[in-house]
Design a protein around this motif. Structure first.
Motif, PDB file in Angstrom:
ATOM      1  N   PHE A  83       0.429 -32.611  22.762  1.00  0.00           N
ATOM      2  CA  PHE A  83      -0.648 -32.920  23.761  1.00  0.00           C
ATOM      3  C   PHE A  83      -0.387 -33.638  24.752  1.00  0.00           C
ATOM      4  CE2 PHE A  83      -2.318 -32.550  19.098  1.00  0.00           C
ATOM      5  CZ  PHE A  83      -3.561 -31.642  19.382  1.00  0.00           C
ATOM      6  N   THR A  84      -0.984 -33.483  25.971  1.00  0.00           N
ATOM      7  CA  THR A  84      -0.947 -34.028  27.066  1.00  0.00           C
ATOM      8  C   THR A  84      -1.889 -34.995  27.118  1.00  0.00           C
ATOM      9  OG1 THR A  84      -1.602 -32.621  28.483  1.00  0.00           O
ATOM     10  CG2 THR A  84       0.779 -32.319  27.908  1.00  0.00           C
ATOM     11  N   ASN A  85      -1.630 -36.278  28.208  1.00  0.00           N
ATOM     12  CA  ASN A  85      -2.996 -36.993  28.700  1.00  0.00           C
ATOM     13  C   ASN A  85      -2.967 -37.143  30.168  1.00  0.00           C
ATOM     14  OD1 ASN A  85      -0.756 -38.695  28.843  1.00  0.00           O
ATOM     15  ND2 ASN A  85      -1.356 -39.993  27.257  1.00  0.00           N
ATOM     16  N   VAL A  86      -2.147 -36.597  30.576  1.00  0.00           N
ATOM     17  CA  VAL A  86      -2.253 -36.817  32.401  1.00  0.00           C
ATOM     18  C   VAL A  86      -1.864 -35.434  32.948  1.00  0.00           C
ATOM     19  CG1 VAL A  86      -1.343 -38.002  34.374  1.00  0.00           C
ATOM     20  CG2 VAL A  86      -1.742 -39.349  32.484  1.00  0.00           C
ATOM     21  N   ILE A  87      -2.599 -34.966  33.943  1.00  0.00           N
ATOM     22  CA  ILE A  87      -2.236 -33.584  34.648  1.00  0.00           C
ATOM     23  C   ILE A  87      -1.088 -33.625  35.363  1.00  0.00           C
ATOM     24  CG2 ILE A  87      -3.030 -32.017  36.327  1.00  0.00           C
ATOM     25  CD1 ILE A  87      -4.654 -31.829  33.462  1.00  0.00           C
ATOM     26  N   ASN A  88      -0.569 -34.606  36.091  1.00  0.00           N
ATOM     27  CA  ASN A  88       0.607 -34.663  36.969  1.00  0.00           C
ATOM     28  C   ASN A  88       1.346 -35.957  36.630  1.00  0.00           C
ATOM     29  OD1 ASN A  88      -1.309 -36.193  38.121  1.00  0.00           O
ATOM     30  ND2 ASN A  88      -0.707 -35.863  40.153  1.00  0.00           N
ATOM     31  N   PRO A  89       1.935 -36.160  35.598  1.00  0.00           N
ATOM     32  CA  PRO A  89       2.847 -37.399  35.395  1.00  0.00           C
ATOM     33  C   PRO A  89       3.904 -37.374  36.255  1.00  0.00           C
ATOM     34  CG  PRO A  89       3.364 -35.615  33.752  1.00  0.00           C
ATOM     35  CD  PRO A  89       2.098 -34.983  34.509  1.00  0.00           C
ATOM     36  N   ARG A  90       4.064 -38.730  36.606  1.00  0.00           N
ATOM     37  CA  ARG A  90       5.414 -39.214  37.396  1.00  0.00           C
ATOM     38  C   ARG A  90       6.082 -40.504  36.664  1.00  0.00           C
ATOM     39  NH1 ARG A  90       6.127 -34.651  39.304  1.00  0.00           N
ATOM     40  NH2 ARG A  90       5.740 -34.184  41.393  1.00  0.00           N
ATOM     41  N   ALA A  91       7.181 -40.354  36.448  1.00  0.00           N
ATOM     42  CA  ALA A  91       7.904 -41.669  35.747  1.00  0.00           C
ATOM     43  C   ALA A  91       7.708 -42.876  36.575  1.00  0.00           C
ATOM     44  CB  ALA A  91       9.311 -41.537  35.598  1.00  0.00           C
ATOM     45  N   ASN A  92       7.459 -43.056  37.827  1.00  0.00           N
ATOM     46  CA  ASN A  92       7.768 -44.241  38.790  1.00  0.00           C
ATOM     47  C   ASN A  92       6.142 -44.334  38.944  1.00  0.00           C
ATOM     48  OD1 ASN A  92       7.510 -41.763  40.332  1.00  0.00           O
ATOM     49  ND2 ASN A  92       8.555 -42.922  42.103  1.00  0.00           N
ATOM     50  N   GLU A  94       2.135 -45.134  37.398  1.00  0.00           N
ATOM     51  CA  GLU A  94       1.501 -45.292  36.434  1.00  0.00           C
ATOM     52  C   GLU A  94       0.093 -44.792  36.495  1.00  0.00           C
ATOM     53  OE1 GLU A  94      -0.333 -49.036  33.686  1.00  0.00           O
ATOM     54  OE2 GLU A  94       1.872 -48.967  34.036  1.00  0.00           O
ATOM     55  N   ARG A  95      -0.493 -43.670  35.607  1.00  0.00           N
ATOM     56  CA  ARG A  95      -1.705 -43.127  36.002  1.00  0.00           C
ATOM     57  C   ARG A  95      -2.334 -43.242  34.818  1.00  0.00           C
ATOM     58  NH1 ARG A  95       1.171 -38.465  39.313  1.00  0.00           N
ATOM     59  NH2 ARG A  95       0.683 -39.167  41.322  1.00  0.00           N
ATOM     60  N   LYS A  96      -2.527 -44.370  34.141  1.00  0.00           N
ATOM     61  CA  LYS A  96      -3.132 -44.275  32.727  1.00  0.00           C
ATOM     62  C   LYS A  96      -4.661 -44.411  33.055  1.00  0.00           C
ATOM     63  CE  LYS A  96       0.197 -47.086  30.112  1.00  0.00           C
ATOM     64  NZ  LYS A  96       0.407 -48.029  29.273  1.00  0.00           N
ATOM     65  N   HIS A  97      -5.013 -44.636  34.295  1.00  0.00           N
ATOM     66  CA  HIS A  97      -6.306 -44.488  34.596  1.00  0.00           C
ATOM     67  C   HIS A  97      -6.994 -43.074  35.020  1.00  0.00           C
ATOM     68  CE1 HIS A  97      -4.321 -44.464  38.673  1.00  0.00           C
ATOM     69  NE2 HIS A  97      -5.335 -43.864  39.153  1.00  0.00           N
ATOM     70  N   GLU A  98      -6.018 -42.355  34.964  1.00  0.00           N
ATOM     71  CA  GLU A  98      -6.293 -40.797  34.846  1.00  0.00           C
ATOM     72  C   GLU A  98      -6.158 -40.068  33.638  1.00  0.00           C
ATOM     73  OE1 GLU A  98      -3.884 -38.937  38.015  1.00  0.00           O
ATOM     74  OE2 GLU A  98      -4.299 -40.472  39.477  1.00  0.00           O
ATOM     75  N   PHE A  99      -6.119 -40.905  32.481  1.00  0.00           N
ATOM     76  CA  PHE A  99      -6.153 -39.890  31.322  1.00  0.00           C
ATOM     77  C   PHE A  99      -7.059 -39.114  31.322  1.00  0.00           C
ATOM     78  CE2 PHE A  99      -3.358 -43.287  28.454  1.00  0.00           C
ATOM     79  CZ  PHE A  99      -2.261 -42.826  29.321  1.00  0.00           C
ATOM     80  N   LYS A 100      -7.153 -37.980  30.518  1.00  0.00           N
ATOM     81  CA  LYS A 100      -8.127 -37.056  30.298  1.00  0.00           C
ATOM     82  C   LYS A 100      -8.402 -36.863  29.001  1.00  0.00           C
ATOM     83  CE  LYS A 100      -7.841 -34.308  34.720  1.00  0.00           C
ATOM     84  NZ  LYS A 100      -8.773 -35.454  35.472  1.00  0.00           N
ATOM     85  N   THR A 101      -9.909 -36.627  28.475  1.00  0.00           N
ATOM     86  CA  THR A 101     -10.311 -36.603  27.345  1.00  0.00           C
ATOM     87  C   THR A 101     -10.016 -34.908  26.728  1.00  0.00           C
ATOM     88  OG1 THR A 101     -11.780 -38.378  27.562  1.00  0.00           O
ATOM     89  CG2 THR A 101     -12.121 -36.725  25.741  1.00  0.00           C
ATOM     90  N   THR A 102      -9.296 -35.280  25.371  1.00  0.00           N
ATOM     91  CA  THR A 102      -9.323 -33.585  24.907  1.00  0.00           C
ATOM     92  C   THR A 102     -10.092 -33.757  23.547  1.00  0.00           C
ATOM     93  OG1 THR A 102      -7.015 -33.394  25.824  1.00  0.00           O
ATOM     94  CG2 THR A 102      -7.579 -32.147  23.703  1.00  0.00           C
ATOM     95  N   THR A 103     -10.810 -32.698  23.212  1.00  0.00           N
ATOM     96  CA  THR A 103     -11.501 -32.899  22.007  1.00  0.00           C
ATOM     97  C   THR A 103     -11.165 -31.415  21.115  1.00  0.00           C
ATOM     98  OG1 THR A 103     -13.187 -33.747  23.175  1.00  0.00           O
ATOM     99  CG2 THR A 103     -13.955 -32.470  21.273  1.00  0.00           C
ATOM    100  N   ILE A 104     -11.012 -31.825  19.822  1.00  0.00           N
ATOM    101  CA  ILE A 104     -10.714 -30.691  18.907  1.00  0.00           C
ATOM    102  C   ILE A 104     -11.938 -30.795  17.863  1.00  0.00           C
ATOM    103  CG2 ILE A 104      -9.025 -29.664  17.338  1.00  0.00           C
ATOM    104  CD1 ILE A 104      -7.347 -31.984  19.124  1.00  0.00           C
ATOM    105  N   GLU A 105     -12.701 -29.665  18.190  1.00  0.00           N
ATOM    106  CA  GLU A 105     -14.069 -29.681  17.306  1.00  0.00           C
ATOM    107  C   GLU A 105     -13.767 -29.162  15.962  1.00  0.00           C
ATOM    108  OE1 GLU A 105     -16.322 -27.005  19.542  1.00  0.00           O
ATOM    109  OE2 GLU A 105     -17.161 -28.943  20.966  1.00  0.00           O
ATOM    110  N   GLU A 106     -14.708 -29.489  15.225  1.00  0.00           N
ATOM    111  CA  GLU A 106     -14.678 -29.136  13.636  1.00  0.00           C
ATOM    112  C   GLU A 106     -14.018 -27.843  13.317  1.00  0.00           C
ATOM    113  OE1 GLU A 106     -16.289 -28.862   9.241  1.00  0.00           O
ATOM    114  OE2 GLU A 106     -16.947 -30.513  10.895  1.00  0.00           O
ATOM    115  N   GLY A 107     -12.980 -27.855  12.347  1.00  0.00           N
ATOM    116  CA  GLY A 107     -12.340 -26.561  11.665  1.00  0.00           C
ATOM    117  C   GLY A 107     -11.308 -26.079  12.546  1.00  0.00           C
ATOM    118  N   ALA A 108     -11.192 -26.611  13.667  1.00  0.00           N
ATOM    119  CA  ALA A 108     -10.097 -25.783  14.672  1.00  0.00           C
ATOM    120  C   ALA A 108      -8.737 -25.901  14.065  1.00  0.00           C
ATOM    121  CB  ALA A 108     -10.171 -26.206  16.024  1.00  0.00           C
TER     122      ALA A 108
END
Length: 189
Positions: A83-92, A94-108
């Motif tokens: 699972f990823t949490n940022v669209i365009n990560p860079r090591a140098n 910090e983009r924690k404020h850009e974390f995106k929500t991912t939802t895995i619904e019932e029974g998937a």
């Protein structure tokens, strides 16, 4: 049934774990996380702070569940799924404020080595094939495979591929009936 936590696992303070849940070797559950009842967390699983995992969830070996990932009840996550949490990560940068929500619904169900790009919803009872790369939201009951993942059909709650005829389908195992209407598959009640 009691909770089973392997001695090599790390469970931080302020963690909720439901009855019947099993936590295996070298797993780390971070502070503020909530794990439902009768779950299985395989070897080398990481659960980030404040993540909620529903009831009867199976997370296989070598999976990291980061903050912003919401897992509903009866979800299966195969070994080494990513699972990823940022669209365009860079090591140098910090983009924690850009974390995106991912939802895995019932029974998937998410197959081994699948990659789920952040900001998407994996629909209820959908089936993500092993090694698929999910770049967009997946509808309920969809069967997707490939890189990038493309829909290959529909599956029942039991995970069996459905034959759609005249916008209707019948699960060969359970007899449950489904209706396909404008690209949405739902149980026929």
């Amino acid at each position: 049934m009691s909770i089973s936590i392997h001695p090599s696992a790390i469970v931080d303070n302020n963690v909720k774990i439901g009855q019947g849940t099993k936590v295996w070797h070298w797993t780390h559950i971070s502070s503020g996380a909530s794990i439902g009842e009768y779950c299985t967390l395989g070897q080398n699983v990481y659960i980030a702070p404040n993540v909620h995992v529903g009831n009867h969830v199976k997370i296989q070996n070598n999976v990291s569940i980061y903050s912003g990932i919401n897992i509903h009840d009866n979800v299966f996550i195969g070994p080494s799924a990513v699972f990823t949490n940022v669209i365009n990560p860079r090591a140098n940068i910090e983009r924690k404020h850009e974390f995106k929500t991912t939802t895995i619904e019932e029974g998937a169900s998410i197959g081994a080595n699948a990659t789920i790009i952040c900001g998407n919803t994996i629909g209820a009872y959908s089936l993500i094939g092993a090694g698929a790369v999910v770049t967009k939201s997946i509808p309920a009951h969809a069967l997707v495979q490939g890189t990038p993942a493309r829909q290959q059909g529909w599956v029942s709650k039991a995970g069996l591929k459905l034959a759609i005829k005249n916008n209707r389908a019948l699960c060969p195992e359970t007899g449950e009936r489904y209706i396909l209407n404008e690209g949405i598959l739902t149980p026929a009640n």
